[in-house]
Scaffold this motif. Structure first.
Motif, PDB file in Angstrom:
ATOM      1  N   TYR A 188      43.315 -67.325 -42.698  1.00  0.00           N
ATOM      2  CA  TYR A 188      44.647 -67.896 -42.971  1.00  0.00           C
ATOM      3  C   TYR A 188      45.042 -68.857 -41.859  1.00  0.00           C
ATOM      4  O   TYR A 188      45.673 -69.883 -42.092  1.00  0.00           O
ATOM      5  CB  TYR A 188      45.690 -66.776 -43.145  1.00  0.00           C
ATOM      6  CG  TYR A 188      45.507 -66.068 -44.469  1.00  0.00           C
ATOM      7  CD1 TYR A 188      46.028 -66.619 -45.636  1.00  0.00           C
ATOM      8  CD2 TYR A 188      44.765 -64.889 -44.560  1.00  0.00           C
ATOM      9  CE1 TYR A 188      45.822 -66.007 -46.864  1.00  0.00           C
ATOM     10  CE2 TYR A 188      44.558 -64.269 -45.781  1.00  0.00           C
ATOM     11  CZ  TYR A 188      45.089 -64.832 -46.928  1.00  0.00           C
ATOM     12  OH  TYR A 188      44.884 -64.240 -48.141  1.00  0.00           O
ATOM     13  N   ARG A 189      44.649 -68.530 -40.644  1.00  0.00           N
ATOM     14  CA  ARG A 189      44.956 -69.418 -39.514  1.00  0.00           C
ATOM     15  C   ARG A 189      44.188 -70.740 -39.628  1.00  0.00           C
ATOM     16  O   ARG A 189      44.718 -71.811 -39.298  1.00  0.00           O
ATOM     17  CB  ARG A 189      44.631 -68.717 -38.190  1.00  0.00           C
ATOM     18  CG  ARG A 189      45.631 -67.623 -37.831  1.00  0.00           C
ATOM     19  CD  ARG A 189      45.201 -66.807 -36.624  1.00  0.00           C
ATOM     20  NE  ARG A 189      46.143 -65.731 -36.334  1.00  0.00           N
ATOM     21  CZ  ARG A 189      47.229 -65.858 -35.574  1.00  0.00           C
ATOM     22  NH1 ARG A 189      47.478 -67.012 -34.959  1.00  0.00           N
ATOM     23  NH2 ARG A 189      48.042 -64.845 -35.383  1.00  0.00           N
TER      24      ARG A 189
ATOM     25  N   THR B 133      45.904 -72.915 -42.126  1.00  0.00           N
ATOM     26  CA  THR B 133      47.158 -73.418 -41.544  1.00  0.00           C
ATOM     27  C   THR B 133      46.873 -74.580 -40.603  1.00  0.00           C
ATOM     28  O   THR B 133      47.544 -75.616 -40.645  1.00  0.00           O
ATOM     29  CB  THR B 133      47.878 -72.277 -40.778  1.00  0.00           C
ATOM     30  OG1 THR B 133      48.030 -71.181 -41.673  1.00  0.00           O
ATOM     31  CG2 THR B 133      49.231 -72.720 -40.258  1.00  0.00           C
TER      32      THR B 133
ATOM     33  N   LEU C  49      54.007 -77.535 -45.876  1.00  0.00           N
ATOM     34  CA  LEU C  49      53.515 -76.162 -46.092  1.00  0.00           C
ATOM     35  C   LEU C  49      54.133 -75.494 -47.321  1.00  0.00           C
ATOM     36  O   LEU C  49      53.675 -74.438 -47.750  1.00  0.00           O
ATOM     37  CB  LEU C  49      53.730 -75.300 -44.843  1.00  0.00           C
ATOM     38  CG  LEU C  49      53.026 -75.791 -43.564  1.00  0.00           C
ATOM     39  CD1 LEU C  49      53.217 -74.791 -42.447  1.00  0.00           C
ATOM     40  CD2 LEU C  49      51.540 -76.049 -43.809  1.00  0.00           C
TER      41      LEU C  49
ATOM     42  N   VAL D 280      48.326 -77.345 -50.078  1.00  0.00           N
ATOM     43  CA  VAL D 280      47.720 -76.482 -49.048  1.00  0.00           C
ATOM     44  C   VAL D 280      46.461 -75.812 -49.619  1.00  0.00           C
ATOM     45  O   VAL D 280      45.435 -75.695 -48.938  1.00  0.00           O
ATOM     46  CB  VAL D 280      48.722 -75.428 -48.521  1.00  0.00           C
ATOM     47  CG1 VAL D 280      48.080 -74.572 -47.435  1.00  0.00           C
ATOM     48  CG2 VAL D 280      49.982 -76.090 -47.966  1.00  0.00           C
TER      49      VAL D 280
ATOM     50  N   VAL E  79      50.237 -72.852 -34.894  1.00  0.00           N
ATOM     51  CA  VAL E  79      49.602 -72.178 -36.029  1.00  0.00           C
ATOM     52  C   VAL E  79      50.248 -70.810 -36.240  1.00  0.00           C
ATOM     53  O   VAL E  79      50.564 -70.421 -37.365  1.00  0.00           O
ATOM     54  CB  VAL E  79      48.071 -72.067 -35.822  1.00  0.00           C
ATOM     55  CG1 VAL E  79      47.438 -71.157 -36.867  1.00  0.00           C
ATOM     56  CG2 VAL E  79      47.422 -73.453 -35.858  1.00  0.00           C
TER      57      VAL E  79
ATOM     58  N   ALA F 170      53.463 -70.956 -38.117  1.00  0.00           N
ATOM     59  CA  ALA F 170      53.414 -71.428 -39.511  1.00  0.00           C
ATOM     60  C   ALA F 170      52.566 -70.548 -40.434  1.00  0.00           C
ATOM     61  O   ALA F 170      52.685 -70.641 -41.656  1.00  0.00           O
ATOM     62  CB  ALA F 170      52.865 -72.869 -39.528  1.00  0.00           C
ATOM     63  N   VAL F 171      51.748 -69.677 -39.854  1.00  0.00           N
ATOM     64  CA  VAL F 171      50.734 -69.001 -40.680  1.00  0.00           C
ATOM     65  C   VAL F 171      51.314 -68.074 -41.752  1.00  0.00           C
ATOM     66  O   VAL F 171      50.772 -67.995 -42.865  1.00  0.00           O
ATOM     67  CB  VAL F 171      49.676 -68.285 -39.795  1.00  0.00           C
ATOM     68  CG1 VAL F 171      50.253 -67.146 -38.979  1.00  0.00           C
ATOM     69  CG2 VAL F 171      48.507 -67.767 -40.620  1.00  0.00           C
TER      70      VAL F 171
ATOM     71  N   VAL G 245      52.050 -70.026 -44.890  1.00  0.00           N
ATOM     72  CA  VAL G 245      50.823 -70.351 -45.623  1.00  0.00           C
ATOM     73  C   VAL G 245      50.276 -69.104 -46.328  1.00  0.00           C
ATOM     74  O   VAL G 245      49.841 -69.161 -47.481  1.00  0.00           O
ATOM     75  CB  VAL G 245      49.778 -70.971 -44.662  1.00  0.00           C
ATOM     76  CG1 VAL G 245      48.403 -71.046 -45.302  1.00  0.00           C
ATOM     77  CG2 VAL G 245      50.250 -72.346 -44.208  1.00  0.00           C
TER      78      VAL G 245
END
Ligand code: DC
Length: 216
Positions: A35-36, A39, A49, A55, A87, A90-91, A94
């Protein structure tokens, strides 16, 4: 042989999952890093995002390579940057996108199939990705201990980090698609006052006893 390890940020999942994989001699998969990586790639490409299909397209297009302890996206070593503040902040946004989760779930299942099993760490591994895992473990610890561990690992102010962890846990556990949740049949371990070694031994002995029962 699949061991699913889920739990909130800072519960000790990565350290414990890595040590467990060594002790059981099976591969280790860090799904949070996946997931990172998505992102990172979405931020790199300037994708909004909230643009779910945008995405998800990035997730499909990017070439992600994971070795035992390094991560590469489109041939760039992103091991450090995916743990950085941009990151990390924001992760969770996402990770709440179903189109991204669908994409990564497929990759996670094929990774484990190719590897012939593994210790798989994340938030929805026992509940959604591998509901039939050999053993499902849910690790947790008090929020302040989790924040202290993060600070010991990567620095920062403990009060600020604790607040960020709470926010991320809230987003991860309240999202509609595969929220962080303890599976009813998982082994629940509160690691607040336990050493890594103790937890690893406890999980390894559970795996061994499950396997010896199923061989009877
Ligand atoms: O474990 P971590 O902190 O590297 O995870 C990063 C983020 O990814 C976290 O906000 C939760 C999300 N995640 C998830 O939704 N599902 C997973 N299987 C693994 C991580």
């Amino acid at each position: 042989r699949i061991v699913a390890i889920d739990g909130p940020a800072g519960a000790g999942k990565s350290t414990i999952a890595k040590a467990l994989a060594v002790s059981l001699s099976i591969p280790y998969l860090d799904t949070g890093a996946m997931y990172r990586m998505v992102t990172y790639a979405a931020l790199r490409d300037g994708i909004d995002l909230k643009n779910e299909s945008g995405v998800a397209d990035v997730a499909k297009r990017m070439n992600a390579v994971m070795s035992s302890d390094r991560f590469f996206v489109d041939d760039v070593d992103v091991t450090d940057i995916i743990r950085g503040p941009q990151v990390t902040e924001a992760v969770s946004t996402v990770a709440a996108l179903s189109a991204v989760r669908n994409e990564l779930r497929v990759s996670q299942r094929s990774w484990v199939e190719n590897a012939g099993g593994g210790v798989v760490e994340g938030r929805d591994i026992g509940t959604v990705v591998f509901p039939d895992a050999t053993l499902k473990v849910f690790l947790t610890a008090s929020p302040s201990v989790r924040a202290q561990r993060r600070v010991a690992q990567s620095g920062g102010d403990v009060v600020v980090i604790e607040e960020q962890i709470r926010q991320r846990d809230h987003l991860d556990s309240t999202r509609a698609d595969s929220p962080l949740r303890e599976s009813s049949d998982s082994l629940f371990i509160d690691t607040t006052d336990l050493s890594i070694e103790t937890v690893v031994k406890q999980i390894a002995s559970s795996v061994n006893s499950i396997e010896s029962k199923s061989n009877e």
